[in-house]
Enzyme design. Structure first.
Site, short mmCIF file in Angstrom:
data_model
loop_
_atom_site.label_atom_id
_atom_site.label_comp_id
_atom_site.label_asym_id
_atom_site.label_seq_id
_atom_site.Cartn_x
_atom_site.Cartn_y
_atom_site.Cartn_z
N GLY A 95 -1.63 10.76 -8.18
CA GLY A 95 -0.14 10.57 -8.69
C GLY A 95 -0.20 10.61 -10.17
O GLY A 95 -1.10 10.04 -10.94
N SER A 135 5.99 9.31 -10.85
CA SER A 135 6.51 8.20 -10.07
C SER A 135 5.71 7.72 -8.76
O SER A 135 5.64 6.60 -8.29
CB SER A 135 7.92 8.16 -9.25
N GLU A 141 8.11 15.33 -1.78
CA GLU A 141 7.64 16.18 -2.82
C GLU A 141 8.10 17.48 -2.54
O GLU A 141 8.36 18.35 -3.56
CB GLU A 141 6.17 16.03 -3.17
#
Length: 187
Positions: free
Chosen positions: A8, A11, A84
């Site tokens: 990540g 966010s 995503e």
């Protein structure tokens, strides 16, 4: 299936939304965090697009790696794809990341598709700040997105000099530093 890692850089770091058993700082080489994706819905409109983060080629990126139990792989990958890959501006890749103080592991990551119409290209901080400033979408002001991202990175002890330069140009244009005193939203 064995446990696997998810990388990540935005966010996902403070709001992963999936079960994991370990979180480690990690560096991804060959990609950098960048405001390189035009946002037509959440942080802008088709007439006045904003910018959101993507992993673009070049440099490196410090983020967080999450170790996911292998028995949750189907559930977690389905969740990540739904989150995503909404407009297919990101490509799902398995890339090597170096865990802080540890080995290199393969991690699932989402990198920007440079052929996608939403790809904004490489922008210097000045031009990125100009595109961000004044853009508003369903999720709010684009400036808030950038400043909240930077506040979260700072809270995690992660520096991003390019994003800091963009934020400095944004805040210079805000009257009385509006919005700078508010803390980042809770995950």
């Amino acid at each position: 299936m064995d446990d696997f890692w998810v990388f990540g850089y935005g966010s996902l770091m403070w709001r992963p939304g999936f079960a994991h058993v370990e979180t480690r700082k990690a560096r991804l080489f060959g990609y950098r965090r960048a405001l390189c994706v035009h946002s037509h819905v959440h942080r802008g409109t088709p007439d006045r697009p904003g910018l959101v983060l993507g992993l673009d080629r070049g440099g490196s990126c410090i983020g967080l790696a999450f170790r996911v139990p292998g028995d949750l792989s189907g559930e977690v990958i389905a969740y990540l794809r739904e989150r995503e890959l909404v407009t297919n501006v990101y490509l799902e890749r398995r890339l090597p990341v170096r865990l802080h103080g540890g080995p290199v592991v393969e991690a699932l990551a989402y990198v920007v598709d440079r052929t996608h119409p939403q790809y904004a290209g490489h922008l210097d901080p000045e031009h990125a700040a100009l595109r961000v400033s004044g853009a508003v979408g369903q999720s709010g002001r684009n400036e808030e997105y950038v400043l909240n991202t930077l506040a979260h990175l700072k809270a995690l002890g992660i520096r991003d000099h390019w994003l800091e330069a963009v934020a400095a140009r944004i805040t210079d244009s805000w009257p009385d530093g509006a919005g700078l005193s508010s803390p980042p939203p809770r995950p």
